[in-house]
Design a protein around this motif. Sequence first.
Motif: not given
Lengths: 243, 161
Positions: A100-105, A88-94, A224-230
């Motif tokens: 960049q994304l931060v994922v929970d694995k 799961e994506v928990v954050a996107v780069a501010s 890929a849905q870069l700015d939408r995928s959860r």
Amino acid sequence: MAPVRTQLSLVAAPFYWVVDVPSKMLSEFSDMLSTRRELMDDNERLRAESLILNAKLQKYIELRAENVRLRELMNSAERINDTVVVAEVVAVASDPNRHQLVVDKGSRDGAFVGQPVIDATGLLGQIIEVGLLQSRVLLITDSAHALPVRVSRNGLRAIAEGTGLIDELTLTHVAATTDIQIGDLLVSSGLGGRFPGGYPVGEVTDVSIDPGQPFAEVRARPMAQLDRSRNVLLVFSEQKSEE
Amino acid sequence: MESHAHGLWFVVVSLLAALLLSISPLSGDWAWARPDFLLLTLVYWLLALPERIGIFASWLCGMVLDILQGVVLGQNAFALAVIAYIIHVSYQRLRMFSLRKQAAFISLLELFHILVDQWAQNINGVAQTHWLVFLPIISTGFLWLFLRPSIAWLQRLFAVY
């Protein structure tokens, strides 16, 4: 420096957890509020989708068997199915400059640096930093990212570079005489040894050929849905996971 | 001047809140205009409690921001430490400034912060630099006009000194 970063990223985990709380609560809240009618509709839709996908899968199994046969005929190794883990994506780069994304694995779940990340529609990016609980994904559109691709129509190889725009990739060093058209599907070629081959990367949206330039200017839109995928998928290819 | 500290937990809470705000998701184009919450909160405490919050605290906050943003370690830490030094040598003058003049000065500090960020990123290979990266200069300066009175009110409320 890398192990230090891994340790330090533990500091970041609670921050990302807190930041994620509002959107988590919102989705749980809307889950609670969804009516029986909506759930029934959803259920029906998912059933239909599952039926269609299963039907497609039958064909796929047949094709796969055929593929294996043909590969055996050609004496080339069979490509083994990749296994995936949902993250799961928990954050996107501010900073909007950094895709960049931060994922929970994290390393606890077997994630590793360089691991390919996909979503339901295409290749998303790769992991560049692994913490114990979370890892950081560099998207294919980041201006620091490039990957080898192949045009699925004719097998033409190229390099797809990120532009820093969330909906654009550019193909570099494509000769002006090359057979490439708008609408061509780009798939990962697997040549870099990092991404497994065959995943959809993008669709060519613009080919401009300037007679004065040696190379054509080719733009593509990421599949890929870069700015939408959860939810994203971490890919474990056969060779990598054995290491 | 040197006396027992009181209510310093509020300083920590406000800095943590600023860190959270600086990584909280903002949709689409709004992300470009994200004010530099950490800089604003730090500058407030650097001005209000110069004997408690100094260069080291700023450096530490910058380091946490570096970890959160996944950028080069020390990029924000360096920028914020230099900013803390600038404030430290001039806080007596800055306190006398009107609110608007302070906001203008903070815009300049934010410009410095952005330039250090871009410099570190370019060295690190993130080449694309859009002029929109300078948008936080305006939003940060503007937000100071509201943030300073609000934190000042909270500081009195919780008796932070």
